[in-house]
Design a protein around this motif. Structure first.
Motif, PDB file in Angstrom:
ATOM      1  N   GLY A  72       0.820  -1.206   0.000  1.00  0.00           N
ATOM      2  CA  GLY A  72       0.000   0.000   0.000  1.00  0.00           C
ATOM      3  C   GLY A  72       0.851   1.253   0.000  1.00  0.00           C
ATOM      4  O   GLY A  72       0.536   2.236  -0.679  1.00  0.00           O
ATOM      5  N   ILE A  73       1.937   1.222   0.761  1.00  0.00           N
ATOM      6  CA  ILE A  73       2.858   2.367   0.790  1.00  0.00           C
ATOM      7  C   ILE A  73       3.408   2.616  -0.610  1.00  0.00           C
ATOM      8  O   ILE A  73       3.424   3.749  -1.096  1.00  0.00           O
ATOM      9  CB  ILE A  73       3.999   2.137   1.806  1.00  0.00           C
ATOM     10  N   TYR A  74       3.816   1.539  -1.292  1.00  0.00           N
ATOM     11  CA  TYR A  74       4.347   1.684  -2.650  1.00  0.00           C
ATOM     12  C   TYR A  74       3.279   2.196  -3.617  1.00  0.00           C
ATOM     13  O   TYR A  74       3.570   3.007  -4.508  1.00  0.00           O
ATOM     14  CB  TYR A  74       4.940   0.365  -3.156  1.00  0.00           C
ATOM     15  N   THR A  75       2.046   1.758  -3.460  1.00  0.00           N
ATOM     16  CA  THR A  75       0.952   2.230  -4.318  1.00  0.00           C
ATOM     17  C   THR A  75       0.792   3.740  -4.192  1.00  0.00           C
ATOM     18  O   THR A  75       0.667   4.460  -5.187  1.00  0.00           O
ATOM     19  CB  THR A  75      -0.374   1.521  -3.943  1.00  0.00           C
ATOM     20  N   ILE A  76       0.829   4.220  -2.961  1.00  0.00           N
ATOM     21  CA  ILE A  76       0.673   5.658  -2.720  1.00  0.00           C
ATOM     22  C   ILE A  76       1.889   6.434  -3.214  1.00  0.00           C
ATOM     23  O   ILE A  76       1.757   7.483  -3.847  1.00  0.00           O
ATOM     24  CB  ILE A  76       0.422   5.922  -1.224  1.00  0.00           C
ATOM     25  N   LEU A  77       3.075   5.901  -2.968  1.00  0.00           N
ATOM     26  CA  LEU A  77       4.286   6.591  -3.422  1.00  0.00           C
ATOM     27  C   LEU A  77       4.371   6.622  -4.944  1.00  0.00           C
ATOM     28  O   LEU A  77       4.861   7.608  -5.520  1.00  0.00           O
ATOM     29  CB  LEU A  77       5.534   5.950  -2.808  1.00  0.00           C
ATOM     30  N   ASP A  78       3.884   5.585  -5.607  1.00  0.00           N
ATOM     31  CA  ASP A  78       3.840   5.601  -7.070  1.00  0.00           C
ATOM     32  C   ASP A  78       2.933   6.731  -7.566  1.00  0.00           C
ATOM     33  O   ASP A  78       3.238   7.401  -8.554  1.00  0.00           O
ATOM     34  CB  ASP A  78       3.365   4.254  -7.626  1.00  0.00           C
ATOM     35  N   GLU A  79       1.819   6.928  -6.871  1.00  0.00           N
ATOM     36  CA  GLU A  79       0.913   8.030  -7.216  1.00  0.00           C
ATOM     37  C   GLU A  79       1.604   9.377  -7.003  1.00  0.00           C
ATOM     38  O   GLU A  79       1.511  10.268  -7.842  1.00  0.00           O
ATOM     39  CB  GLU A  79      -0.372   7.941  -6.383  1.00  0.00           C
ATOM     40  N   LEU A  80       2.298   9.535  -5.893  1.00  0.00           N
ATOM     41  CA  LEU A  80       3.027  10.779  -5.631  1.00  0.00           C
ATOM     42  C   LEU A  80       4.134  11.001  -6.661  1.00  0.00           C
ATOM     43  O   LEU A  80       4.424  12.139  -7.040  1.00  0.00           O
ATOM     44  CB  LEU A  80       3.608  10.773  -4.213  1.00  0.00           C
ATOM     45  N   ASN A  81       4.743   9.915  -7.117  1.00  0.00           N
ATOM     46  CA  ASN A  81       5.776  10.006  -8.145  1.00  0.00           C
ATOM     47  C   ASN A  81       5.168  10.527  -9.454  1.00  0.00           C
ATOM     48  O   ASN A  81       5.749  11.396 -10.108  1.00  0.00           O
ATOM     49  CB  ASN A  81       6.424   8.634  -8.345  1.00  0.00           C
ATOM     50  N   LYS A  82       3.996  10.017  -9.816  1.00  0.00           N
ATOM     51  CA  LYS A  82       3.312  10.485 -11.036  1.00  0.00           C
ATOM     52  C   LYS A  82       3.005  11.968 -10.959  1.00  0.00           C
ATOM     53  O   LYS A  82       3.007  12.662 -11.969  1.00  0.00           O
ATOM     54  CB  LYS A  82       1.995   9.724 -11.230  1.00  0.00           C
ATOM     55  N   ARG A  83       2.735  12.451  -9.764  1.00  0.00           N
ATOM     56  CA  ARG A  83       2.385  13.856  -9.556  1.00  0.00           C
ATOM     57  C   ARG A  83       3.607  14.763  -9.399  1.00  0.00           C
ATOM     58  O   ARG A  83       3.474  15.964  -9.237  1.00  0.00           O
ATOM     59  CB  ARG A  83       1.507  14.004  -8.314  1.00  0.00           C
ATOM     60  N   GLY A  84       4.803  14.174  -9.393  1.00  0.00           N
ATOM     61  CA  GLY A  84       6.032  14.956  -9.280  1.00  0.00           C
ATOM     62  C   GLY A  84       6.419  15.331  -7.869  1.00  0.00           C
ATOM     63  O   GLY A  84       7.219  16.235  -7.661  1.00  0.00           O
ATOM     64  N   HIS A  85       5.876  14.616  -6.871  1.00  0.00           N
ATOM     65  CA  HIS A  85       6.171  14.954  -5.486  1.00  0.00           C
ATOM     66  C   HIS A  85       7.189  14.033  -4.819  1.00  0.00           C
ATOM     67  O   HIS A  85       7.623  14.314  -3.708  1.00  0.00           O
ATOM     68  CB  HIS A  85       4.886  14.976  -4.651  1.00  0.00           C
ATOM     69  N   ILE A  86       7.532  12.934  -5.447  1.00  0.00           N
ATOM     70  CA  ILE A  86       8.624  12.111  -4.920  1.00  0.00           C
ATOM     71  C   ILE A  86       9.531  11.692  -6.059  1.00  0.00           C
ATOM     72  O   ILE A  86       9.141  11.710  -7.229  1.00  0.00           O
ATOM     73  CB  ILE A  86       8.154  10.841  -4.149  1.00  0.00           C
ATOM     74  N   GLU A  87      10.721  11.311  -5.681  1.00  0.00           N
ATOM     75  CA  GLU A  87      11.692  10.775  -6.633  1.00  0.00           C
ATOM     76  C   GLU A  87      12.459   9.691  -5.900  1.00  0.00           C
ATOM     77  O   GLU A  87      12.883   9.889  -4.759  1.00  0.00           O
ATOM     78  CB  GLU A  87      12.623  11.906  -7.054  1.00  0.00           C
ATOM     79  N   TRP A  88      12.591   8.554  -6.524  1.00  0.00           N
ATOM     80  CA  TRP A  88      13.303   7.445  -5.889  1.00  0.00           C
ATOM     81  C   TRP A  88      14.791   7.735  -5.855  1.00  0.00           C
ATOM     82  O   TRP A  88      15.370   8.181  -6.842  1.00  0.00           O
ATOM     83  CB  TRP A  88      13.028   6.134  -6.623  1.00  0.00           C
ATOM     84  N   LYS A  89      15.416   7.466  -4.715  1.00  0.00           N
ATOM     85  CA  LYS A  89      16.857   7.652  -4.554  1.00  0.00           C
ATOM     86  C   LYS A  89      17.640   6.502  -5.173  1.00  0.00           C
ATOM     87  O   LYS A  89      18.795   6.668  -5.543  1.00  0.00           O
ATOM     88  CB  LYS A  89      17.228   7.740  -3.065  1.00  0.00           C
ATOM     89  N   ASP A  90      17.006   5.337  -5.216  1.00  0.00           N
ATOM     90  CA  ASP A  90      17.694   4.150  -5.714  1.00  0.00           C
ATOM     91  C   ASP A  90      16.745   3.297  -6.549  1.00  0.00           C
ATOM     92  O   ASP A  90      15.535   3.431  -6.465  1.00  0.00           O
ATOM     93  CB  ASP A  90      18.263   3.328  -4.547  1.00  0.00           C
ATOM     94  N   LYS A  91      17.328   2.429  -7.368  1.00  0.00           N
ATOM     95  CA  LYS A  91      16.521   1.575  -8.241  1.00  0.00           C
ATOM     96  C   LYS A  91      15.709   0.544  -7.471  1.00  0.00           C
ATOM     97  O   LYS A  91      14.672   0.086  -7.934  1.00  0.00           O
ATOM     98  CB  LYS A  91      17.415   0.877  -9.269  1.00  0.00           C
ATOM     99  N   SER A  92      16.161   0.186  -6.295  1.00  0.00           N
ATOM    100  CA  SER A  92      15.442  -0.810  -5.494  1.00  0.00           C
ATOM    101  C   SER A  92      14.239  -0.204  -4.768  1.00  0.00           C
ATOM    102  O   SER A  92      13.486  -0.917  -4.114  1.00  0.00           O
ATOM    103  CB  SER A  92      16.391  -1.470  -4.494  1.00  0.00           C
ATOM    104  N   LYS A  93      14.068   1.102  -4.887  1.00  0.00           N
ATOM    105  CA  LYS A  93      12.932   1.824  -4.294  1.00  0.00           C
ATOM    106  C   LYS A  93      12.822   1.600  -2.782  1.00  0.00           C
ATOM    107  O   LYS A  93      11.756   1.340  -2.254  1.00  0.00           O
ATOM    108  CB  LYS A  93      11.620   1.446  -4.992  1.00  0.00           C
ATOM    109  N   LYS A  94      13.937   1.738  -2.116  1.00  0.00           N
ATOM    110  CA  LYS A  94      13.954   1.612  -0.654  1.00  0.00           C
ATOM    111  C   LYS A  94      13.904   2.970   0.025  1.00  0.00           C
ATOM    112  O   LYS A  94      13.604   3.065   1.211  1.00  0.00           O
ATOM    113  CB  LYS A  94      15.214   0.858  -0.187  1.00  0.00           C
ATOM    114  N   GLU A  95      14.223   4.015  -0.733  1.00  0.00           N
ATOM    115  CA  GLU A  95      14.249   5.356  -0.172  1.00  0.00           C
ATOM    116  C   GLU A  95      13.866   6.361  -1.254  1.00  0.00           C
ATOM    117  O   GLU A  95      14.221   6.199  -2.419  1.00  0.00           O
ATOM    118  CB  GLU A  95      15.649   5.664   0.357  1.00  0.00           C
ATOM    119  N   CYS A  96      13.122   7.387  -0.852  1.00  0.00           N
ATOM    120  CA  CYS A  96      12.730   8.397  -1.832  1.00  0.00           C
ATOM    121  C   CYS A  96      12.883   9.795  -1.259  1.00  0.00           C
ATOM    122  O   CYS A  96      12.935   9.990  -0.044  1.00  0.00           O
ATOM    123  CB  CYS A  96      11.297   8.169  -2.309  1.00  0.00           C
TER     124      CYS A  96
END
Length: 173
Positions: A72-96
């Protein structure tokens, strides 16, 4: 976090389970996105470690004994990413990186401040903008350098400033 005002949904147990109905899910994602950005704005934090976040008050309401599952956390963060509010720090998506305002929004705020302070056609250091006396009562006081630089690059693209060599200063137009 006693002084943070949690939204009503935070006290509603189903909020911590991603809903299957598309209309309900859409409203739920909107509420979660708003909560995450508000929470980080309140705490003035700009990054999120997924492992640590699972047990943080943001995703775990101890009084309800309810926790949002990592999916669920990833689902929400993916939505925030689409909106330009987060960016993943690493390819493994452990930190943004969390941007409760987009770089473009920060740029407009900083430019208005520079204009209001009569700083056009003068050079300011990055330190002055985020840590100087003139910015003490602004929302961007204490803004992290990576986000400041991205915000100024937005302004530079619009022809409203020039970032000096070495990224130590900026001249507003």
């Amino acid at each position: 976090m006693a002084d943070f005002e949690w939204p009503w949904q935070y006290k509603f147990p189903p909020f911590f389970t991603i809903q299957p109905n598309l209309e309900t899910r859409k409203k739920q994602l909107e509420a979660w996105c708003s909560l995450i950005l508000s929470y980080h704005r309140h705490t003035k934090s700009y990054s999120l470690n997924i492992t640590e976040a699972q047990s943080s008050p943001l995703f775990y309401n101890k009084s309800l004994s309810r926790k949002l599952h990592v999916d669920g956390i990833y689902t929400i963060l993916d939505e925030l990413n689409k909106r330009g509010h987060i960016e993943w720090k690493d390819k493994s998506k452990k930190e943004c990186l969390i941007m409760w305002r987009t770089p473009g929004e920060w740029g407009k705020t900083i430019y208005k401040w520079a204009d209001d302070k009569g700083m056009k056609n003068t050079v300011c250091t990055m330190y002055e903008i985020t840590n100087g006396e003139d910015s003490e009562n602004t929302e961007f006081h204490g803004l992290e350098n990576w986000l400041l630089l991205r915000s100024l690059k937005c302004l530079q693209t619009e022809g409203k400033c020039e970032i000096m060599a070495g990224n130590e200063g900026v001249k507003f137009f």
